[in-house]
Each structure stands twice: as structure tokens, then as C-alpha cells.
Design a protein around this motif. Structure first.
Motif, short mmCIF file in Angstrom:
data_model
loop_
_atom_site.label_atom_id
_atom_site.label_comp_id
_atom_site.label_asym_id
_atom_site.label_seq_id
_atom_site.Cartn_x
_atom_site.Cartn_y
_atom_site.Cartn_z
N LYS A 178 -2.25 0.46 6.26
CA LYS A 178 -3.33 1.31 6.62
C LYS A 178 -4.36 0.87 5.66
O LYS A 178 -5.55 0.73 6.32
CB LYS A 178 -2.86 2.31 6.27
CG LYS A 178 -2.05 3.14 7.27
CD LYS A 178 -1.62 4.93 7.26
CE LYS A 178 -0.51 4.91 6.16
NZ LYS A 178 0.81 4.35 6.65
N MET A 179 -4.36 0.61 4.24
CA MET A 179 -5.66 0.46 3.50
C MET A 179 -5.87 -1.31 3.57
O MET A 179 -7.05 -1.40 3.79
CB MET A 179 -5.27 0.49 1.99
CG MET A 179 -6.44 0.80 1.25
SD MET A 179 -7.91 1.68 2.05
CE MET A 179 -9.18 0.80 1.94
N ASP B 270 2.71 -10.05 5.91
CA ASP B 270 3.25 -8.81 6.26
C ASP B 270 4.52 -9.22 6.95
O ASP B 270 4.83 -9.70 8.01
CB ASP B 270 2.59 -7.72 6.73
CG ASP B 270 3.03 -6.27 6.88
OD1 ASP B 270 1.97 -5.38 6.46
OD2 ASP B 270 4.20 -6.11 6.96
N THR C 15 0.44 -4.01 -0.69
CA THR C 15 1.60 -3.59 -0.42
C THR C 15 1.81 -2.11 -1.05
O THR C 15 0.66 -1.84 -1.96
CB THR C 15 2.76 -4.45 -0.85
OG1 THR C 15 2.59 -4.42 -2.53
CG2 THR C 15 2.69 -5.94 -0.31
N LYS C 16 2.43 -1.41 -0.81
CA LYS C 16 2.84 -0.18 -1.52
C LYS C 16 3.24 -0.41 -2.96
O LYS C 16 3.74 -1.54 -3.25
CB LYS C 16 3.99 0.78 -0.95
CG LYS C 16 3.70 1.36 0.44
CD LYS C 16 4.70 2.35 0.94
CE LYS C 16 5.68 1.68 2.05
NZ LYS C 16 4.67 0.93 3.17
N PRO C 17 2.80 0.33 -4.08
CA PRO C 17 3.07 0.15 -5.37
C PRO C 17 4.58 -0.27 -5.52
O PRO C 17 4.96 -1.12 -6.41
CB PRO C 17 2.37 1.28 -6.30
CG PRO C 17 2.03 2.22 -5.23
CD PRO C 17 2.02 1.56 -3.84
N ILE D 151 -4.89 -3.62 -4.86
CA ILE D 151 -5.41 -2.09 -4.77
C ILE D 151 -4.26 -1.23 -4.89
O ILE D 151 -4.36 -0.02 -4.49
CB ILE D 151 -6.03 -2.10 -3.46
CG1 ILE D 151 -4.90 -2.34 -2.20
CG2 ILE D 151 -7.23 -3.01 -3.15
CD1 ILE D 151 -5.52 -1.74 -1.17
N ALA E 33 -2.04 1.46 -6.35
CA ALA E 33 -2.23 2.83 -7.10
C ALA E 33 -1.32 2.60 -8.45
O ALA E 33 -0.12 2.28 -8.08
CB ALA E 33 -2.04 3.99 -6.27
#
Ligand SMILES: NC(=O)C1=CN([C@@H]2O[C@H](COP(=O)(O)OP(=O)(O)OC[C@H]3O[C@@H](n4cnc5c(N)ncnc54)[C@H](OP(=O)(O)O)[C@@H]3O)[C@@H](O)[C@H]2O)C=CC1
Ligand SMILES: O=C(O)[C@@H]1CCC=N1
Length: 271
Positions: free
Chosen positions: A16-17, A39, A74-76, A99, A101
């Protein structure tokens, strides 16, 4: 003189981001031939976009001789799993922009020892329409030219605030990273309240959405402060004053608590 955008960019995590930033960069005319997407399970939309624009999707890392910028999105929680693949795309001159979080520059260095130049950035979803807000902090190995390039890249999709103290990125995450979700929820609440006040659901939804859009655009275009704009809606002894007498007491502490919870979670994601 404005700094040039990178000619070669690898985006790791086209969700999404990452997808929102990509959309913003394509809109401003970045050359898709210089963009590679990594991905393992890209969405059908992402595959179609890559095909339509001619972006490389999951290329062999060895096929990329130049990677000026690598954006890690990616997700953290996936950092440990993704790290070996990420490392394969890092060249001696590569600037890594994370990026993720919560993940600190030191967390990233521990997993990506071959990355010498790293920036921790926190963008937000309106980047897809060039109206993002990003907070960024540069690590020690970042050259002036790399920082200028990152500034140009992030500024091409919205505003950028550079922070000397990386520790403030968790607060940025809680305010502007997550912030669009708070605003979207306000639209949901206003629509629900409109329905309860007797409006047909579809009309309430359209009015709520258009109201936040219009208020956002007015904030964007007007030099006036939010407080003055609020006062300009509030006729003496009128309807807005009656509504705000309910909202203004509890809202600020609620938002303070909201931001504190998001910031706390960012801290939990570090390590
Ligand atoms: N959403 C937002 O508004 C914002 C998000 N962020 C940050 O952006 C990052 C991504 O968040 P978001 O876009 O919401 O999450 P998404 O899950 O939508 O995006 C992450 C993407 O990475 C993919 N992925 C998983 N493993 C790998 C891997 N090993 N290599 C490459 N890609 C992989 C995921 O695939 P799959 O779905 O199959 O797991 C997914 O497509 C997070 O770190 C978040 O903190 C920052 C600012 C705002
Ligand atoms: O919810 C999250 O963790 C990410 C970071 C900021 C916005 N989305």
C-alpha cells in the motif's frame, strides 16, 4: 539548482505505501525503465502496472549494475526475512531509504551491514497524489548529494521535514504517518452522524467526504491558521458554536492519547 531525481530506483515491498509512493513518482514523470519492483507476491494490479509501464518486476539482483536509491517498504516485522534479498540490491553507492515504522537506523545497520548510506523516512498515503507529508532523518554515511537526491525524491510526492534527531521519527509516524487514517475515520464518523441526524446514508457519506476534502483544500490554499479558519465557520451563538461546545473539550485529549498510542507502538516495533 534543483537536485536530480535518481535514474535507478529499487522498491522493495510494493504494497500500500510503497505502491502509493510509486504512483506519485510515476505521476511526476519518473522514468519507469529505471524502476525495479521487488515483492514475492505482488498484487494483480501491481503486475499489470509493471507490465504497462515497463518496470522490472523481481529482476535478478545481478542484472542491476546501478542502484542509486533503494526504498525499503516491507512491513517492519518482515525485516529479518527480507534482509538477505535487500542486501543483494545494495551497491557501494546505493542510498537506502527505509520507511519501516519503528525500525531505527541502528536496527537497519545490524541487518544490512553492506548499506553505508541510510535515511529513515516516514511518508504518508497521500503521496500517491503528490500531497504526502514526510519526516526524514539521515544517517552518518549519507553524502550531501545523496541527501539532496532523497529530498528531491520525497519532495516530488509532497512536503518534507528533515529532523536532526532520528528519535523524533516515531512521533512523526504517530502524527502524519498514521494521520490520514484518523482523518478518514473522521469522515466515517461524520457520515454516520449525518445518517443519525436523518440524512439518507449515501447523501451523508458524500457530504462528509466533500466536507473533509474541501476543508483540506482550504487549509492547503489559505494562509490563515486552522484556528482562524475554524472561527470563520463559527457564527456567534450559531450552530457551529453549539457543535464545537461538545467536540472541543474531549477531542484534544483524545487525539493526544491516540498519537501517544501510535508512538508507543512504533517504539515496540523497533529492535
Ligand atoms: N500504509 C501506510 O500508510 C504507511 C506505511 N508505512 C510503512 O510502510 C511499510 C509497508 O506498509 P504497508 O504498505 O501498509 O504494508 P503492505 O503489507 O501493504 O506492503 C508491504 C509489501 O511488502 C511485501 N513483502 C513481504 N515480504 C517481502 C519481501 N521479503 N520482499 C519484498 N516485499 C515483501 C508484502 O507482500 P505480502 O502482502 O504478500 O506480505 C506487501 O506487498 C511498513 O513498514 C509501514 O510501517 C509508512 C508510512 C505510511
Ligand atoms: O500503521 C502503520 O504501522 C503504518 C505506519 C504509519 C502508517 N501506517
Amino acid at each position: 539548482m534543483t537536485s536530480p531525481l535518481p535514474q535507478t530506483l529499487v522498491l522493495i515491498g510494493a504494497g500500500k505505501m510503497g505502491g502509493a509512493m510509486l504512483e506519485g513518482w510515476l505521476r511526476i514523470g519518473m522514468n519507469p525503465a529505471g524502476i525495479s519492483l521487488i515483492d514475492p507476491k505482488p498484487s494483480d494490479e501491481m503486475v499489470a502496472l509493471a507490465t504497462e509501464k515497463g518496470m522490472a518486476l523481481n529482476p535478478d539482483p545481478a542484472s542491476l549494475t546501478s542502484v542509486e536509491v533503494l526504498v525499503l517498504a516491507t512491513k517492519p516485522q518482515m525485516l529479518d526475512t527480507a534482509a538477505p534479498a535487500v542486501q543483494a540490491f545494495i551497491r557501494p553507492q546505493t542510498l537506502l531509504i527505509s520507511i519501516l515504522a519503528g525500525k531505527t537506523l541502528s536496527d537497519l545497520s545490524a541487518r544490512l551491514p553492506n548499506a553505508t548510506a541510510m535515511i529513515r523516512a516516514m511518508p504518508n498515503l497521500p503521496a500517491s497524489v503528490q500531497r504526502g507529508a514526510t519526516g526524514a532523518a539521515a544517517g552518518q554515511g549519507v553524502t550531501g548529494a545523496q541527501r539532496a537526491m532523497a529530498d528531491a525524491l520525497l519532495r516530488s510526492i509532497g512536503t518534507v521535514e528533515w529532523l536532526d534527531d532520528e528519535g523524533l521519527i516515531d512521533a512523526v509516524t504517530a502524527v502524519s504517518g498514521s494521520g490520514p487514517a484518523y482523518v478518514f475515520h473522521l469522515v466515517e464518523c461524520l457520515a454516520a452522524a449525518g445518517k443519525q441526524a436523518g440524512l439518507p446514508a449515501d447523501i451523508a457519506e458524500r457530504l462528509a467526504r466533500a466536507t473533509i476534502e474541501g476543508a483540506g483544500e482550504l487549509l492547503h490554499q489559505s494562509p490563515l491558521s486552522p484556528a482562524t479558519l475554524r472561527q470563520n465557520v463559527t457564527s456567534p451563538a450559531g450552530t457551529t458554536a453549539a457543535g464545537l461546545s461538545v467536540l472541543m473539550g474531549p477531542l484534544e485529549p483524545l487525539i493526544v492519547e491516540t498519537v501517544a498510542a501510535a508512538k508507543r507502538r512504533a517504539g515496540e516495533l523497533s529492535g
